[in-house]
Design a protein around this motif. Sequence first.
Motif, PDB file in Angstrom:
ATOM      1  N   LYS A  95       1.004  -1.077  -0.328  1.00 17.37           N
ATOM      2  CA  LYS A  95      -0.084  -0.250  -0.124  1.00 17.37           C
ATOM      3  C   LYS A  95       0.483   1.274  -0.168  1.00 17.37           C
ATOM      4  CE  LYS A  95      -3.808  -1.663   2.052  1.00 17.37           C
ATOM      5  NZ  LYS A  95      -4.986  -1.684   3.571  1.00 17.37           N
TER       6      LYS A  95
ATOM      7  N   ASP B 225     -10.663   5.114  -2.928  1.00 19.39           N
ATOM      8  CA  ASP B 225     -10.797   3.870  -3.041  1.00 19.39           C
ATOM      9  C   ASP B 225      -9.596   3.029  -3.687  1.00 19.39           C
ATOM     10  OD1 ASP B 225     -12.628   5.230  -2.773  1.00 19.39           O
ATOM     11  OD2 ASP B 225     -12.766   6.296  -4.899  1.00 19.39           O
TER      12      ASP B 225
ATOM     13  N   PHE C 127      -2.924 -10.335   4.131  1.00 20.73           N
ATOM     14  CA  PHE C 127      -3.809 -10.145   3.656  1.00 20.73           C
ATOM     15  C   PHE C 127      -4.475 -11.495   4.707  1.00 20.73           C
ATOM     16  CE2 PHE C 127      -7.159 -12.568   1.660  1.00 20.73           C
ATOM     17  CZ  PHE C 127      -7.405 -11.455   0.387  1.00 20.73           C
TER      18      PHE C 127
ATOM     19  N   PHE D  47     -10.990 -12.156   4.865  1.00 18.65           N
ATOM     20  CA  PHE D  47     -12.101 -11.765   6.014  1.00 18.65           C
ATOM     21  C   PHE D  47     -13.558 -12.236   5.380  1.00 18.65           C
ATOM     22  CE2 PHE D  47     -11.433  -7.851   3.016  1.00 18.65           C
ATOM     23  CZ  PHE D  47     -12.381  -8.363   2.067  1.00 18.65           C
TER      24      PHE D  47
ATOM     25  N   ASN E 165     -12.404  -2.855  -5.493  1.00 19.65           N
ATOM     26  CA  ASN E 165     -11.632  -2.266  -4.508  1.00 19.65           C
ATOM     27  C   ASN E 165     -12.470  -0.485  -4.038  1.00 19.65           C
ATOM     28  OD1 ASN E 165      -9.392  -2.778  -3.274  1.00 19.65           O
ATOM     29  ND2 ASN E 165      -8.632  -2.675  -5.739  1.00 19.65           N
TER      30      ASN E 165
ATOM     31  N   GLU F 184     -12.704   1.878   9.477  1.00 20.39           N
ATOM     32  CA  GLU F 184     -13.261   0.432   8.983  1.00 20.39           C
ATOM     33  C   GLU F 184     -12.627  -0.965   9.499  1.00 20.39           C
ATOM     34  OE1 GLU F 184     -11.494   1.063   4.524  1.00 20.39           O
ATOM     35  OE2 GLU F 184     -13.219   3.211   3.991  1.00 20.39           O
TER      36      GLU F 184
ATOM     37  N   PHE G 169     -12.432  -5.134   9.514  1.00 23.08           N
ATOM     38  CA  PHE G 169     -12.351  -6.722   8.581  1.00 23.08           C
ATOM     39  C   PHE G 169     -13.396  -7.577  10.097  1.00 23.08           C
ATOM     40  CE2 PHE G 169      -8.585  -5.517   6.169  1.00 23.08           C
ATOM     41  CZ  PHE G 169      -8.930  -5.541   5.070  1.00 23.08           C
TER      42      PHE G 169
ATOM     43  N   ASN H 215      -8.753  -1.953   9.502  1.00 18.69           N
ATOM     44  CA  ASN H 215      -7.717  -1.871   8.221  1.00 18.69           C
ATOM     45  C   ASN H 215      -7.553  -0.607   8.395  1.00 18.69           C
ATOM     46  OD1 ASN H 215      -7.632  -1.782   5.409  1.00 18.69           O
ATOM     47  ND2 ASN H 215      -9.043  -1.358   5.029  1.00 18.69           N
TER      48      ASN H 215
END
Length: 380
Positions: free
Chosen positions: A144, A151, A181, A184, A213, A252, A254, A264
Amino acid sequence: MGKILGIIGGGQLGMMLTEAAKKMPEHISKIIVLDPVQNCSASQVGAEQIVADFKDKKAIIELAKRSDIITYEIESGDSEVLKLVEKDAEINPSPETLKIIQDKFLQKSFLLKNNIPVTEFIQICSISDLKQGLIKFGYPSILKARRDAYDGRGNFKIDSEKQIQKAFDFFNGAEMMLEKFVPFKMEVSVIAARNTNGQIKTFPLVENIHEDNILRETIAPARISKNVAEYAEEIAKTTMNVLNGAGVFGIEMFVTENNQIVINEIAPRVHNSGHHTLQSSETSQFEQHLRAILGLELGNTTLLHPTIMYNILGSKIFEGEYKSIELSEQNVFLKMYGKKISKPLRKLGHFNLVGKQGETIDYLLKKLETIKDKVSINPA
Ligand code: ATP
Ligand code: MG
């Protein structure tokens, strides 16, 4: 006398904040937004606009001079410049909090330090860091960009060794982090608020469904046990306690197969997954944000009706002006954002499907299927 509110960003979030602010004339007398797009969404509903880039130092100074209180709808603002103008206007959430949150690596490090559950992650500065990280986390993992992502555009899922170089090059030297990863079973979020006096309230847990996404649907309440929902809301409250800033935050998370919750990411602003509150709750997230930054008592967050929010996104196959959308179904509330031009997957509007007559989420999901086609975006 009401205060003059400055908002950095005048897109749909700034627009809905402006609409909420206009309903509180005793507290807010005027709204000024800073946005680079002429005639931005917020300016169409009565905000004055300074046309400039979000990071334009001179424009931010001007906004602060003309405002009593500043907030933002985007997290990519320049926290250093905001710190400089704190003498001219009160800024909420604080530039200090923004600085932590806007860098996903600093944000996760901060949460970890405070014993709040997050995905496993490491900082990536070189291709050898990345190779080491992938040995540690295995495949798939997600690389990331640390900043300015939205988005999902700042994410690269690495499925095999073959993709390592491609993933690294994708970010073109930007600062990165690698995350393990999380397989979830559900994505959820909590819209949480804290006012300047430290009062904290959360809206009930909602379920988020992403496509490409991008958030496609929010289901309120999340289809999960009461225990898990309460646990997630507790984590959100703990997070708000350590974050130390006023405003609404979108948290946000999971939910894993064995009902563990990991955060997240956090957005230091009103959030797409809170748009259902416009119809499902006595207080919308937009009003709540304003109440929080103005130091007013926070509003009621009880979910009055099960509600589904559906995002209206630009067609993947064209860019340009589009035919207007109309919906006449009962208990369906359409909100378009006044954007003239459609671009692939651009957020152009949303609607809320409200279960007012005791309809269940299952019923609303079936009803949603009959409405989806009516909001597809076609060239004008
Ligand atoms: P947005 O603006 O939509 O919130 P973003 O660009 O900030 O997105 P993230 O929220 O980090 O990106 O990730 C986008 C989506 O990618 C998540 O909603 C989730 O579906 C998936 N994702 C991100 N991180 C992970 C992870 N560690 N494990 C599994 N899926 C992930
Ligand atoms: Mg996200």
